[in-house]
Scaffold this active site. Sequence first.
Site, PDB file in Angstrom:
ATOM      1  N   GLU A 231       0.841  -1.201   0.000  1.00  0.00           N
ATOM      2  CA  GLU A 231       0.000   0.000   0.000  1.00  0.00           C
ATOM      3  C   GLU A 231       0.873   1.247   0.000  1.00  0.00           C
ATOM      4  O   GLU A 231       1.808   1.364   0.782  1.00  0.00           O
ATOM      5  CB  GLU A 231      -0.892  -0.047   1.247  1.00  0.00           C
ATOM      6  CG  GLU A 231      -1.776   1.157   1.471  1.00  0.00           C
ATOM      7  CD  GLU A 231      -2.617   1.005   2.735  1.00  0.00           C
ATOM      8  OE1 GLU A 231      -3.244   2.000   3.130  1.00  0.00           O
ATOM      9  OE2 GLU A 231      -2.631  -0.091   3.342  1.00  0.00           O
ATOM     10  N   ASP A 233       0.207   5.048   0.576  1.00  0.00           N
ATOM     11  CA  ASP A 233      -0.753   6.082   0.968  1.00  0.00           C
ATOM     12  C   ASP A 233      -0.249   7.447   0.506  1.00  0.00           C
ATOM     13  O   ASP A 233       0.646   8.024   1.115  1.00  0.00           O
ATOM     14  CB  ASP A 233      -0.941   6.092   2.485  1.00  0.00           C
ATOM     15  CG  ASP A 233      -1.613   4.832   2.993  1.00  0.00           C
ATOM     16  OD1 ASP A 233      -2.434   4.280   2.265  1.00  0.00           O
ATOM     17  OD2 ASP A 233      -1.293   4.396   4.118  1.00  0.00           O
ATOM     18  N   GLU A 236      -3.551  10.801   3.378  1.00  0.00           N
ATOM     19  CA  GLU A 236      -4.521  10.533   4.440  1.00  0.00           C
ATOM     20  C   GLU A 236      -4.636  11.835   5.212  1.00  0.00           C
ATOM     21  O   GLU A 236      -3.652  12.331   5.770  1.00  0.00           O
ATOM     22  CB  GLU A 236      -4.046   9.399   5.330  1.00  0.00           C
ATOM     23  CG  GLU A 236      -4.039   8.063   4.598  1.00  0.00           C
ATOM     24  CD  GLU A 236      -3.879   6.904   5.542  1.00  0.00           C
ATOM     25  OE1 GLU A 236      -4.893   6.253   5.864  1.00  0.00           O
ATOM     26  OE2 GLU A 236      -2.739   6.639   5.960  1.00  0.00           O
ATOM     27  N   HIS A 247       3.901   1.378   2.815  1.00  0.00           N
ATOM     28  CA  HIS A 247       3.654   0.136   3.559  1.00  0.00           C
ATOM     29  C   HIS A 247       4.098  -1.068   2.716  1.00  0.00           C
ATOM     30  O   HIS A 247       3.310  -1.625   1.952  1.00  0.00           O
ATOM     31  CB  HIS A 247       2.163  -0.034   3.869  1.00  0.00           C
ATOM     32  CG  HIS A 247       1.581   0.958   4.811  1.00  0.00           C
ATOM     33  ND1 HIS A 247       1.626   0.817   6.181  1.00  0.00           N
ATOM     34  CD2 HIS A 247       0.893   2.111   4.582  1.00  0.00           C
ATOM     35  CE1 HIS A 247       0.996   1.829   6.756  1.00  0.00           C
ATOM     36  NE2 HIS A 247       0.546   2.630   5.810  1.00  0.00           N
TER      37      HIS A 247
END
Length: 461
Positions: A231, A233, A236, A247
């Site tokens: 992942e 990101d 956020e 991640h």
Amino acid sequence: SALIVLVACAALTLGQKTGTEKTNLNPKLAIEECTGNQNCQKVNTMVTLDSNWRWYHNKGGYTNCYDGNHWDSSYCSDPASCIRNCELEGVDSNDWRNTYGVDASGDRLTLKFVTQGQYSTNIGSRTYLLDQSGDKYYMFQLLNKEFTFDVDVSNLPCGLNGALYFVEMPEDGGLSFPGNEAGPEYGTGYCDAQCPHDIKFINGEANMEDWEPSPTDPNAGVGHYGACCQEMDIWEANSEASAYTLHPCDINGQKRCEGTECGDNKSGDRYNGICDKDGCDFHSFRLGNKQFFGPGSNFEVDSTKPMTVVTQFITSDGTDNGELVEVRRIYVQNGKVIQNSFTDVNGIDSADSITADMCTQSKTAFNDIDDFSKKGGMKVMGESLGRGHVLVMSLWDDHEAHMLWLDSNYPLDRDPSEPGVARGNCPTDSGDPADVENSVPNSNVVFSKIRIGTIGSTYPH
């Protein structure tokens, strides 16, 4: 040969089936592919709604097979009966806005927090970008590229997260599994680095074994299996705080996990699983600059106004096949280019981007477990990005940690004066879904003008 026929027939009974009560619509949401100095070409991509939000009912009827946060045992006594008796329904033009609070227009996507529908109350949403055919997810190749979008988080208070990110979910949404009819058009195949157990269908099979309804979320629960993948990101955020985070995982592509490999908090296995759940994040407030991002003109990036967010994926040799060595961030607001903030924490060299050194140093300075390096760090994350990722845009609240990890002090058992604990100005008692769903139901996030291109090609400078 008779045995072969029987096995083939059994295989055909497996896999998610789709219904015919509604005409499934995937609204257009255009993006742009860029080169040079904003030489951009429109791509007629579309958006789809995650299957977890969709109506799942008995075949040819109107009775919910999944109702509230539990499975109806009269149709779903086990995964096989669920597949045999139930159908995943389409989302029609009326449902998008009036049931799910999602509005796609041109290059603009608006996600509303709470929507009172005719039959239910909907909380948040999770959407994915489809390619021009509408049959597959649009696969983003991010290495040696720049990804840019506009966002408005002015109507996102403490406890909410308007997220835009990438995951290594399958391009076909799991259609390759035997007999599976539902795919990207129906928002199937989701996974992320938290290895979520709340996914109702994984690999085309109902995730109902050992299902436990959530004690706080009337719409969700957790099953035996989780859905893991790497992942990235990009964003956020709410109006109080923002972060971008890498991640990595010990896997290629998506994996249905069970037991220790899921890395569940409940079993104490967070750092024994196959994915780095903490990730390596660049969070300006957490990294020492508390006046960079927030509501008002006294912040360098004013969250009360729309902004352009630019993320650059720098490789070791400046090619699309090179090793990922840096993830950079730039903002544009009111026509002004704003460089990212620099770290200001003892033990972390001054940095305005994510690199291997920045990640290692921040883990030490914050007294955090360095699962990022253990899972392969920048190199493994880059290899994942090289295989292609799917774009996710969502709006959610947090039943587990009330979003304190984004916008307040977290974890609560540590002193806020310790480096890395303070992440925003929101109170530590904020973010309870029961509170925010009642007090700020009309919150929303707006994503628009999504662009992908060569470095320096997607924004005015």
